[in-house]
Design a protein around this motif. Structure first.
Motif, PDB file in Angstrom:
ATOM      1  N   GLU A   1       0.067  14.306   4.629  1.00  0.00           N
ATOM      2  CA  GLU A   1      -0.650  15.576   4.639  1.00  0.00           C
ATOM      3  C   GLU A   1       0.006  16.583   3.697  1.00  0.00           C
ATOM      4  OE1 GLU A   1      -2.044  19.057   7.799  1.00  0.00           O
ATOM      5  OE2 GLU A   1      -1.132  17.200   8.531  1.00  0.00           O
TER       6      GLU A   1
ATOM      7  N   ASP B   1      -0.693  15.649   0.056  1.00  0.00           N
ATOM      8  CA  ASP B   1      -2.103  15.417  -0.275  1.00  0.00           C
ATOM      9  C   ASP B   1      -2.369  13.951  -0.626  1.00  0.00           C
ATOM     10  OD1 ASP B   1      -4.755  16.158  -0.603  1.00  0.00           O
ATOM     11  OD2 ASP B   1      -4.511  16.707  -2.711  1.00  0.00           O
TER      12      ASP B   1
ATOM     13  N   THR C   1       0.835  -1.190   0.000  1.00  0.00           N
ATOM     14  CA  THR C   1       0.000   0.000   0.000  1.00  0.00           C
ATOM     15  C   THR C   1       0.879   1.252   0.000  1.00  0.00           C
ATOM     16  OG1 THR C   1      -0.078   0.118   2.411  1.00  0.00           O
ATOM     17  CG2 THR C   1      -1.804  -1.201   1.302  1.00  0.00           C
TER      18      THR C   1
ATOM     19  N   GLN D   1       0.046  10.817  -8.612  1.00  0.00           N
ATOM     20  CA  GLN D   1      -0.057  10.301  -7.244  1.00  0.00           C
ATOM     21  C   GLN D   1       1.100   9.364  -6.926  1.00  0.00           C
ATOM     22  OE1 GLN D   1      -3.947   8.676  -7.755  1.00  0.00           O
ATOM     23  NE2 GLN D   1      -4.992  10.556  -7.132  1.00  0.00           N
TER      24      GLN D   1
ATOM     25  N   GLN E   1       1.039   3.616   2.256  1.00  0.00           N
ATOM     26  CA  GLN E   1       1.723   3.853   3.528  1.00  0.00           C
ATOM     27  C   GLN E   1       2.860   2.858   3.759  1.00  0.00           C
ATOM     28  OE1 GLN E   1      -0.899   3.609   6.894  1.00  0.00           O
ATOM     29  NE2 GLN E   1      -1.835   1.672   6.244  1.00  0.00           N
TER      30      GLN E   1
ATOM     31  N   VAL F   1      -3.420  11.706   2.029  1.00  0.00           N
ATOM     32  CA  VAL F   1      -4.115  11.128   3.189  1.00  0.00           C
ATOM     33  C   VAL F   1      -5.187  10.137   2.755  1.00  0.00           C
ATOM     34  CG1 VAL F   1      -5.590  11.636   5.161  1.00  0.00           C
ATOM     35  CG2 VAL F   1      -3.620  13.111   4.658  1.00  0.00           C
ATOM     36  N   ASN F   2      -5.928  10.471   1.710  1.00  0.00           N
ATOM     37  CA  ASN F   2      -7.043   9.618   1.278  1.00  0.00           C
ATOM     38  C   ASN F   2      -6.596   8.422   0.438  1.00  0.00           C
ATOM     39  OD1 ASN F   2      -8.914  11.301   2.555  1.00  0.00           O
ATOM     40  ND2 ASN F   2      -9.080  12.631   0.745  1.00  0.00           N
ATOM     41  N   TYR F   3      -5.298   8.299   0.224  1.00  0.00           N
ATOM     42  CA  TYR F   3      -4.801   7.219  -0.637  1.00  0.00           C
ATOM     43  C   TYR F   3      -3.896   6.244   0.118  1.00  0.00           C
ATOM     44  CZ  TYR F   3      -6.277  10.664  -4.086  1.00  0.00           C
ATOM     45  OH  TYR F   3      -7.010  11.574  -4.811  1.00  0.00           O
ATOM     46  N   ARG F   4      -3.817   6.379   1.423  1.00  0.00           N
ATOM     47  CA  ARG F   4      -2.824   5.643   2.185  1.00  0.00           C
ATOM     48  C   ARG F   4      -2.969   4.129   2.075  1.00  0.00           C
ATOM     49  NH1 ARG F   4      -3.079   8.017   7.839  1.00  0.00           N
ATOM     50  NH2 ARG F   4      -1.540   6.396   8.285  1.00  0.00           N
ATOM     51  N   ASP F   5      -4.179   3.635   1.846  1.00  0.00           N
ATOM     52  CA  ASP F   5      -4.401   2.184   1.789  1.00  0.00           C
ATOM     53  C   ASP F   5      -4.499   1.642   0.366  1.00  0.00           C
ATOM     54  OD1 ASP F   5      -4.456   1.805   4.601  1.00  0.00           O
ATOM     55  OD2 ASP F   5      -6.483   2.648   4.659  1.00  0.00           O
ATOM     56  N   ARG F   6      -4.243   2.488  -0.621  1.00  0.00           N
ATOM     57  CA  ARG F   6      -4.320   2.032  -2.017  1.00  0.00           C
ATOM     58  C   ARG F   6      -3.001   1.401  -2.460  1.00  0.00           C
ATOM     59  NH1 ARG F   6      -7.635   6.353  -5.778  1.00  0.00           N
ATOM     60  NH2 ARG F   6      -9.422   6.661  -4.391  1.00  0.00           N
TER      61      ARG F   6
ATOM     62  N   ASN G   1       2.386  10.517   8.727  1.00  0.00           N
ATOM     63  CA  ASN G   1       1.241  11.433   8.705  1.00  0.00           C
ATOM     64  C   ASN G   1       1.627  12.804   8.164  1.00  0.00           C
ATOM     65  OD1 ASN G   1      -0.404   9.444   9.776  1.00  0.00           O
ATOM     66  ND2 ASN G   1      -0.158  10.128  11.891  1.00  0.00           N
TER      67      ASN G   1
END
Length: 362
Positions: free
Chosen positions: A119, A122, A91, A138, A93, A124-129, A115
């Protein structure tokens, strides 16, 4: 303090020398851009700094310590490559924190760095992809975050934005400047894109054929190029260069005479040569439909629409010039008159192609 120092650094592949005795000092916390055409040696130089390429001869110092014999892992560097080099089965992260976990950094510290990077970039919303679920922009930000969390003193980037489109590159440039402003690493960035170099660098190191052509601020390399290569590589359309002859304060341009300013006349009095290369950027030539003072006759050959203005190609006798103009309706074959901004011309030695210096203008 000195961040990075190269002392007589050379690199050979067999009998082929690709880097020839480079000497360079980069200040601690400075943002330096290695710029030049493909094959000029800029990436090889960066890889030697990183320890990914062996130095054939010479010495490399990081923070005042010689690192020439040290492997990459002992040089306190973070590096971002042109290709993203992400682990496809991890992923976002996990890709970002892999090196920290491998080096047994405390979990709380890893989380804080992660973290902060997510942040800032930009993400944060992709950390588990997974990387396959991200766009090119990205993925590049993930690669930047992975380097950022190392908190290294030396941040090395090898054409990291070349795979992105124009809009994303501009955004990413701003993010990189923001990262550097926050952490103040010694920052070395390789690119062949002069826009990136001019907008990002405190100083530019311009290279060609394994040699440094000029080191200077963006203003210096644009306004006072050290040689013809620098003059023509920086700027688009590139600088006009023509051989001219001089007699007193008169120069002959394509069999027509122009008066030099008194400052240039006095400056040139120290040289014995009466022939030299005159350079002037297209934006520093003015074009008219009627003869004006200190102008010479030319004919329009073609025009190019550049968006905010136009490139007008003109010919006079055996010389050709490119002029930037706001006027659209120039027609091929039309007569025109050109004048130069005399405080914006550049003179180079015919043989060495080196700058002949500049006078002081009041």
């Amino acid at each position: 303090m000195v961040g990075i120092e190269l002392e007589d650094v050379s690199k050979c592949y067999g009998s082929t020398k690709v880097i020839d005795k480079i000497n360079l000092t980069i200040k601690e916390g400075e943002r330096v851009i290695f710029l030049g055409p493909s094959g000029c040696g800029k990436s090889t130089t960066l890889r030697m700094i990183a320890g990914l390429e062996e130095v054939t001869s010479g010495h490399i110092y990081l923070g005042g310590k010689e690192v020439t014999p040290l492997p990459s892992g002992q040089r306190d560097i973070a590096m971002v490559f042109q290709n993203y080099a992400l682990y496809p089965n991890m992923t976002v992260q996990d890709n970002i924190t892999f090196a920290l976990r491998a080096n047994k950094v405390a979990k709380s510290e890893i989380q804080e760095r992660l973290n902060s990077a997510l942040e800032m970039l930009d993400l944060v919303n992709y950390r588990d992809r997974l990387p396959k679920d991200l766009s090119g922009g990205q993925r590049q930000r993930v690669a930047l975050a992975r380097a950022l969390v190392k908190r290294s003193k030396f941040f090395l980037l090898d054409e990291p934005l070349s795979n992105l489109d124009v809009a994303l590159r501009q955004s990413a440039r701003n993010q990189l400047i923001e990262i550097h402003d926050r952490y103040q690493q010694t920052f070395v960035y390789v690119t062949h894109d002069q826009v990136e170099a001019m907008t990002m660098g405190h100083r530019i190191v311009l290279m060609n054929k394994g040699e440094i052509q000029m080191v200077g601020t963006p203003d210096e390399v644009y306004n006072h190029p050290a040689n013809v290569f620098t003059a023509t590589f920086i700027g688009s359309p590139k600088m006009n260069i023509q051989e001219v002859s001089r007699q007193g304060n008169l120069i002959t341009v394509g069999k027509q005479e122009l008066h030099l300013s008194s400052e240039w006349g006095e400056h040139l009095s120290q040289f014995t040569s009466q022939n030299f290369l005159l350079g002037i950027r297209p934006e520093h030539i003015h074009i008219y439909r009627e003869k004006v003072d200190n102008s010479f006759l030319a004919h329009v050959s073609k025009t190019e629409n550049l968006g905010p203005n136009y490139a007008i190609y003109v010919e006079t006798n055996s010389t050709q010039w490119v002029v930037i103009s706001d006027i659209r309706n120039w027609q091929p074959g039309e007569e025109c008159y050109l004048t130069f901004e005399m405080d914006k011309i550049h003179l180079f030695d015919v043989e060495s192609k080196e700058s002949m210096g500049y006078p002081s203008f009041s």
